[in-house]
Design an enzyme around this catalytic site. Sequence first.
Site, PDB file in Angstrom:
ATOM      1  N   GLU A   4      42.403  50.808  32.345  1.00  0.00           N
ATOM      2  CA  GLU A   4      41.854  49.778  33.108  1.00  0.00           C
ATOM      3  C   GLU A   4      40.815  48.736  32.210  1.00  0.00           C
ATOM      4  O   GLU A   4      40.370  49.350  31.311  1.00  0.00           O
ATOM      5  CB  GLU A   4      40.869  50.412  34.282  1.00  0.00           C
ATOM      6  CG  GLU A   4      40.316  49.444  35.311  1.00  0.00           C
ATOM      7  CD  GLU A   4      39.446  50.306  36.269  1.00  0.00           C
ATOM      8  OE1 GLU A   4      38.606  49.801  36.848  1.00  0.00           O
ATOM      9  OE2 GLU A   4      40.019  51.571  36.624  1.00  0.00           O
ATOM     10  N   ASP A  62      38.176  45.840  33.316  1.00  0.00           N
ATOM     11  CA  ASP A  62      37.428  45.134  34.196  1.00  0.00           C
ATOM     12  C   ASP A  62      36.542  44.006  33.974  1.00  0.00           C
ATOM     13  O   ASP A  62      35.753  44.030  32.873  1.00  0.00           O
ATOM     14  CB  ASP A  62      36.343  46.095  34.968  1.00  0.00           C
ATOM     15  CG  ASP A  62      37.149  47.264  35.410  1.00  0.00           C
ATOM     16  OD1 ASP A  62      38.417  47.146  35.762  1.00  0.00           O
ATOM     17  OD2 ASP A  62      36.662  48.581  35.610  1.00  0.00           O
ATOM     18  N   GLU A 114      33.373  43.341  36.481  1.00  0.00           N
ATOM     19  CA  GLU A 114      32.576  43.660  37.797  1.00  0.00           C
ATOM     20  C   GLU A 114      31.452  42.962  37.940  1.00  0.00           C
ATOM     21  O   GLU A 114      30.515  42.697  37.088  1.00  0.00           O
ATOM     22  CB  GLU A 114      32.437  45.235  37.697  1.00  0.00           C
ATOM     23  CG  GLU A 114      33.677  45.961  37.852  1.00  0.00           C
ATOM     24  CD  GLU A 114      33.418  47.606  37.988  1.00  0.00           C
ATOM     25  OE1 GLU A 114      34.250  48.129  38.692  1.00  0.00           O
ATOM     26  OE2 GLU A 114      32.378  48.000  37.369  1.00  0.00           O
TER      27      GLU A 114
END
Length: 338
Positions: free
Chosen positions: A109, A111, A113
């Site tokens: 993953e 990210d 955010e």
Amino acid sequence: MSHFLLGVVMAVVAAATTGAASYTDDPQTISFDEGYSHLFGGENLIKSPDGRSVRLKLDRYSGSGFISTDAYQHGFFSASIKLPRGYTAGVVVAFYLSNGDTFEHNHDELDFEFLGERKGKEWRVQTNVYGNGSTSRGREERYLLPFDPSEEPHNYSILWTSNNIIFYIDDIPIREVIRNEAMGGDFPSKPMYVYATIWDGSAWATEGGKYKVNYKYAPFVSEFSDLVLRGCRVSKIRQVPSIEDCAESEVDLMTEEFAIMTARKRNAMRRFRERYMTYTVCYDTVRYSSIFPECDNSIIEKEKFWEWGESKVVMHRRRSKRKGRPGVSTGLRRQAEM
């Protein structure tokens, strides 16, 4: 070294030496339907009439999100994002790559955010890097922003190659993770899809869950436009393609301007991190007893971090409450089914 890798290195060196890339500096944008599809949220996902942008809404019934039609093995992924205005504590807007729906226990993953604000405070932006299910060794970093991300759109981009990962805000690199042998499987290596979501992160997003989403201010609306998907498309996500399968795409990617870290870019990244970074795992001795192998251990960064960095206790609580999130499948799809 293989002939392919040697060719890539020579092309990158040539581009860096001349000060210009072999391809355009502005990646071509696509319409929503050219590269993405609706993931969850029903009517909370709203496409513009021309299909070049999309709005994601969060209300008391559901969040919303979309996913790339194809998985990718390395690439450059970008979106221009405008965040919700006003009191947004507990709201999470995310733009990220993941294969959590396929690899539940060993997912990768990358990210961005965006963590909502309460009155008088600011949006926070967090970057994460996970490889092979390494959530127990979370590589979070968190930053303030030099602008109000709810006033107008800004570009957020992720470059992922076999050698490094670069996070960009507009044209400024804010973080680079260079692959290190000591990282082992912690460096993302399997094909991933690209996601964009908005959801209720009351349990952890704002000051460790102290401030929850207040639906009196709903709906919370984020806007995504200038979508870019550049990389090696993969037909079978469970199968990592060979170097030859992605050779042309890899050369194209690594000779682009956004893939070459010049001295000017490194200086800009250093200035951004000195001014706006509020948390990094590289100096968190509360959570981790040893230094991460890819950390460069900047003395200035370390001094800044210990001077005014965010609470290590809050970050520890946050991870323990969220460690099961594998991409989008668990929490977000449950929300979609409510």
